[in-house]
Design a protein around this motif. Structure first.
Motif, PDB file in Angstrom:
ATOM      1  N   TYR A  88      94.925  82.260  -2.832  1.00 37.09           N
ATOM      2  CA  TYR A  88      93.605  82.479  -2.243  1.00 37.09           C
ATOM      3  C   TYR A  88      92.840  83.540  -3.028  1.00 37.09           C
ATOM      4  CZ  TYR A  88      90.076  83.942   1.176  1.00 37.09           C
ATOM      5  OH  TYR A  88      88.902  84.258   1.798  1.00 37.09           O
ATOM      6  N   HIS A  89      93.473  84.681  -3.270  1.00 42.48           N
ATOM      7  CA  HIS A  89      92.801  85.771  -3.979  1.00 42.48           C
ATOM      8  C   HIS A  89      92.488  85.378  -5.426  1.00 42.48           C
ATOM      9  CE1 HIS A  89      92.717  88.633  -0.763  1.00 42.48           C
ATOM     10  NE2 HIS A  89      94.011  88.501  -0.558  1.00 42.48           N
ATOM     11  N   PHE A  90      93.371  84.635  -6.051  1.00 41.05           N
ATOM     12  CA  PHE A  90      93.133  84.148  -7.411  1.00 41.05           C
ATOM     13  C   PHE A  90      91.899  83.257  -7.447  1.00 41.05           C
ATOM     14  CE2 PHE A  90      93.996  80.582 -10.419  1.00 41.05           C
ATOM     15  CZ  PHE A  90      93.852  81.277 -11.603  1.00 41.05           C
ATOM     16  N   LYS A  91      91.806  82.312  -6.517  1.00 37.85           N
ATOM     17  CA  LYS A  91      90.661  81.398  -6.460  1.00 37.85           C
ATOM     18  C   LYS A  91      89.370  82.152  -6.122  1.00 37.85           C
ATOM     19  CE  LYS A  91      92.585  77.304  -7.075  1.00 37.85           C
ATOM     20  NZ  LYS A  91      92.240  76.509  -8.254  1.00 37.85           N
ATOM     21  N   MET A  92      89.445  83.084  -5.197  1.00 42.18           N
ATOM     22  CA  MET A  92      88.254  83.859  -4.826  1.00 42.18           C
ATOM     23  C   MET A  92      87.785  84.731  -5.993  1.00 42.18           C
ATOM     24  SD  MET A  92      87.096  83.014  -1.889  1.00 42.18           S
ATOM     25  CE  MET A  92      85.849  84.291  -1.859  1.00 42.18           C
ATOM     26  N   GLU A  93      88.712  85.262  -6.763  1.00 38.86           N
ATOM     27  CA  GLU A  93      88.343  86.079  -7.925  1.00 38.86           C
ATOM     28  C   GLU A  93      87.583  85.234  -8.945  1.00 38.86           C
ATOM     29  OE1 GLU A  93      90.645  88.334 -11.515  1.00 38.86           O
ATOM     30  OE2 GLU A  93      91.494  88.522  -9.502  1.00 38.86           O
ATOM     31  N   ILE A  94      88.033  84.010  -9.168  1.00 38.29           N
ATOM     32  CA  ILE A  94      87.323  83.112 -10.089  1.00 38.29           C
ATOM     33  C   ILE A  94      85.916  82.845  -9.568  1.00 38.29           C
ATOM     34  CG2 ILE A  94      87.250  80.769 -11.022  1.00 38.29           C
ATOM     35  CD1 ILE A  94      90.355  80.884 -11.090  1.00 38.29           C
ATOM     36  N   GLU A  95      85.785  82.580  -8.262  1.00 34.23           N
ATOM     37  CA  GLU A  95      84.471  82.311  -7.674  1.00 34.23           C
ATOM     38  C   GLU A  95      83.566  83.539  -7.784  1.00 34.23           C
ATOM     39  OE1 GLU A  95      81.280  80.456  -6.067  1.00 34.23           O
ATOM     40  OE2 GLU A  95      83.136  79.420  -6.584  1.00 34.23           O
ATOM     41  N   ARG A  96      84.116  84.728  -7.570  1.00 35.69           N
ATOM     42  CA  ARG A  96      83.307  85.950  -7.678  1.00 35.69           C
ATOM     43  C   ARG A  96      82.874  86.221  -9.118  1.00 35.69           C
ATOM     44  NH1 ARG A  96      86.715  87.734  -3.628  1.00 35.69           N
ATOM     45  NH2 ARG A  96      88.215  88.577  -5.093  1.00 35.69           N
ATOM     46  N   ASP A  97      83.812  86.014 -10.067  1.00 33.06           N
ATOM     47  CA  ASP A  97      83.520  86.305 -11.479  1.00 33.06           C
ATOM     48  C   ASP A  97      82.551  85.299 -12.104  1.00 33.06           C
ATOM     49  OD1 ASP A  97      85.175  88.474 -11.276  1.00 33.06           O
ATOM     50  OD2 ASP A  97      86.838  87.578 -12.397  1.00 33.06           O
ATOM     51  N   ASP A  98      82.609  84.065 -11.640  1.00 34.12           N
ATOM     52  CA  ASP A  98      81.753  83.009 -12.191  1.00 34.12           C
ATOM     53  C   ASP A  98      81.265  82.148 -11.026  1.00 34.12           C
ATOM     54  OD1 ASP A  98      80.435  81.269 -13.877  1.00 34.12           O
ATOM     55  OD2 ASP A  98      82.259  80.235 -14.537  1.00 34.12           O
ATOM     56  N   PRO A  99      80.281  82.661 -10.277  1.00 34.26           N
ATOM     57  CA  PRO A  99      79.845  81.954  -9.066  1.00 34.26           C
ATOM     58  C   PRO A  99      79.376  80.523  -9.352  1.00 34.26           C
ATOM     59  CG  PRO A  99      78.817  84.117  -9.218  1.00 34.26           C
ATOM     60  CD  PRO A  99      79.516  83.866 -10.522  1.00 34.26           C
ATOM     61  N   SER A 100      79.681  79.661  -8.425  1.00 32.80           N
ATOM     62  CA  SER A 100      79.259  78.266  -8.529  1.00 32.80           C
ATOM     63  C   SER A 100      77.744  78.185  -8.508  1.00 32.80           C
ATOM     64  CB  SER A 100      79.834  77.464  -7.355  1.00 32.80           C
ATOM     65  OG  SER A 100      81.238  77.534  -7.359  1.00 32.80           O
ATOM     66  N   ASP A 101      77.214  77.209  -9.216  1.00 30.02           N
ATOM     67  CA  ASP A 101      75.763  77.015  -9.261  1.00 30.02           C
ATOM     68  C   ASP A 101      75.195  76.630  -7.903  1.00 30.02           C
ATOM     69  OD1 ASP A 101      75.730  77.589 -11.975  1.00 30.02           O
ATOM     70  OD2 ASP A 101      75.970  75.480 -12.553  1.00 30.02           O
ATOM     71  N   ASP A 102      75.955  75.850  -7.171  1.00 30.42           N
ATOM     72  CA  ASP A 102      75.500  75.357  -5.869  1.00 30.42           C
ATOM     73  C   ASP A 102      76.351  75.999  -4.769  1.00 30.42           C
ATOM     74  OD1 ASP A 102      74.746  73.999  -3.593  1.00 30.42           O
ATOM     75  OD2 ASP A 102      74.957  72.004  -4.486  1.00 30.42           O
ATOM     76  N   PRO A 103      75.787  76.932  -4.013  1.00 30.19           N
ATOM     77  CA  PRO A 103      76.581  77.608  -2.971  1.00 30.19           C
ATOM     78  C   PRO A 103      77.090  76.657  -1.889  1.00 30.19           C
ATOM     79  CG  PRO A 103      74.271  78.325  -2.910  1.00 30.19           C
ATOM     80  CD  PRO A 103      74.425  77.419  -4.080  1.00 30.19           C
ATOM     81  N   GLU A 104      76.470  75.470  -1.770  1.00 31.46           N
ATOM     82  CA  GLU A 104      76.946  74.475  -0.796  1.00 31.46           C
ATOM     83  C   GLU A 104      78.242  73.816  -1.269  1.00 31.46           C
ATOM     84  OE1 GLU A 104      75.624  73.820   2.278  1.00 31.46           O
ATOM     85  OE2 GLU A 104      74.363  75.548   1.834  1.00 31.46           O
ATOM     86  N   PHE A 105      78.477  73.819  -2.591  1.00 31.65           N
ATOM     87  CA  PHE A 105      79.669  73.218  -3.170  1.00 31.65           C
ATOM     88  C   PHE A 105      80.308  74.184  -4.156  1.00 31.65           C
ATOM     89  CE2 PHE A 105      76.993  69.669  -1.897  1.00 31.65           C
ATOM     90  CZ  PHE A 105      77.893  68.946  -1.128  1.00 31.65           C
ATOM     91  N   PRO A 106      80.892  75.270  -3.638  1.00 29.31           N
ATOM     92  CA  PRO A 106      81.465  76.280  -4.526  1.00 29.31           C
ATOM     93  C   PRO A 106      82.785  75.817  -5.137  1.00 29.31           C
ATOM     94  CG  PRO A 106      81.947  76.837  -2.262  1.00 29.31           C
ATOM     95  CD  PRO A 106      81.055  75.615  -2.231  1.00 29.31           C
ATOM     96  N   PHE A 107      83.179  76.519  -6.177  1.00 33.16           N
ATOM     97  CA  PHE A 107      84.508  76.319  -6.750  1.00 33.16           C
ATOM     98  C   PHE A 107      85.559  76.614  -5.678  1.00 33.16           C
ATOM     99  CE2 PHE A 107      88.179  78.606  -8.481  1.00 33.16           C
ATOM    100  CZ  PHE A 107      88.766  77.579  -9.202  1.00 33.16           C
ATOM    101  N   TRP A 108      85.344  77.731  -4.973  1.00 30.47           N
ATOM    102  CA  TRP A 108      86.251  78.111  -3.890  1.00 30.47           C
ATOM    103  C   TRP A 108      85.435  78.792  -2.803  1.00 30.47           C
ATOM    104  CZ3 TRP A 108      90.888  76.207  -3.345  1.00 30.47           C
ATOM    105  CH2 TRP A 108      91.685  76.683  -2.304  1.00 30.47           C
ATOM    106  N   HIS A 109      85.795  78.522  -1.557  1.00 29.91           N
ATOM    107  CA  HIS A 109      85.082  79.090  -0.414  1.00 29.91           C
ATOM    108  C   HIS A 109      86.020  80.041   0.320  1.00 29.91           C
ATOM    109  CE1 HIS A 109      82.980  79.346   3.430  1.00 29.91           C
ATOM    110  NE2 HIS A 109      81.917  78.863   2.805  1.00 29.91           N
ATOM    111  N   GLU A 110      85.459  81.111   0.833  1.00 32.50           N
ATOM    112  CA  GLU A 110      86.276  82.117   1.531  1.00 32.50           C
ATOM    113  C   GLU A 110      86.965  81.572   2.778  1.00 32.50           C
ATOM    114  OE1 GLU A 110      82.463  84.019   3.908  1.00 32.50           O
ATOM    115  OE2 GLU A 110      83.342  85.095   2.229  1.00 32.50           O
ATOM    116  N   GLN A 111      86.537  80.433   3.279  1.00 31.23           N
ATOM    117  CA  GLN A 111      87.151  79.841   4.477  1.00 31.23           C
ATOM    118  C   GLN A 111      88.162  78.749   4.147  1.00 31.23           C
ATOM    119  OE1 GLN A 111      86.540  80.991   7.764  1.00 31.23           O
ATOM    120  NE2 GLN A 111      85.648  82.640   6.568  1.00 31.23           N
ATOM    121  N   TRP A 112      88.540  78.623   2.879  1.00 30.91           N
ATOM    122  CA  TRP A 112      89.552  77.651   2.467  1.00 30.91           C
ATOM    123  C   TRP A 112      90.868  78.380   2.235  1.00 30.91           C
ATOM    124  CZ3 TRP A 112      86.456  74.963  -2.022  1.00 30.91           C
ATOM    125  CH2 TRP A 112      85.367  74.284  -1.479  1.00 30.91           C
TER     126      TRP A 112
END
Length: 184
Positions: A88-112
């Motif tokens: 979870y933390h690994f995926k969230m770190e990737i999302e924080r470092d390189d945010p997805s272009d579309d917040p509706e379809f992120p690489f990783w969501h904090e609720q996953w």
């Protein structure tokens, strides 16, 4: 006993009877305090179904940290609590470092919450805390939603596939070899 615990128990019973080498990798129950502490560190409240399953088989106080080969898919393992948290933390770190272009379809969501993963956390399945449904993720692929209706459904559907194996059904998607469940 809740539905997820019953589905999990039936799955483990099948493994103990038909694939004891795979059954030997099933994790011990997680302590309630460990589940609560992981929720706090992740900043997520686990759905009751996930919590109940972790209390049945979520401890990973050894270096492995997963139950191997239970669910279909090559090199996919059910994560124990600490492995879940690390992924979870690994995926969230990737999302924080390189945010997805579309917040509706992120690489990783904090609720996953990742529940199944391969060794390098590139492919697997997650439980969406908001809906309780199981989705899938893959390296470079957009996440898929509603792959399984719930954790209980995932375990129940897996058990059906296992029973096809033990019945010798034509077209079964796996086999048991040397006491180990192997998915094709």
């Amino acid at each position: 006993m809740g539905d997820v615990q019953l589905a999990w128990r039936r799955l483990v019973d099948w493994l103990e009877t038909n694939a004891p080498a795979t059954a030997s990798t099933v994790l011990a129950p997680a302590a309630p305090a460990a589940v609560t502490a992981a929720e706090e560190r992740m900043g997520v409240i686990f759905p009751v179904e996930l919590r109940m399953w972790l209390l049945a088989s979520g401890a990973d106080n050894d270096p492995v940290g997963f139950t191997e080969g239970v669910v279909p898919g090559n090199n996919r393992d059910l994560l124990g609590l600490a492995a879940m948290e690390r992924t979870y933390h690994f995926k969230m770190e990737i999302e924080r470092d390189d945010p997805s272009d579309d917040p509706e379809f992120p690489f990783w969501h904090e609720q996953w919450i990742p529940i199944i993963s391969d060794d390098d956390s590139c492919y697997g399945k997650f439980l969406d805390v908001r809906s309780g449904q199981i989705g899938s993720f893959g390296d470079g692929d957009e996440p898929s939603f509603g792959v399984h209706e719930s954790l209980t459904a995932l375990f129940s559907e897996t058990l059906v596939l296992m029973e096809q194996i033990s019945a010798g059904a034509q077209g079964a998607t796996g086999r048991v070899q040397g006491g180990r469940l192997i998915w094709d």
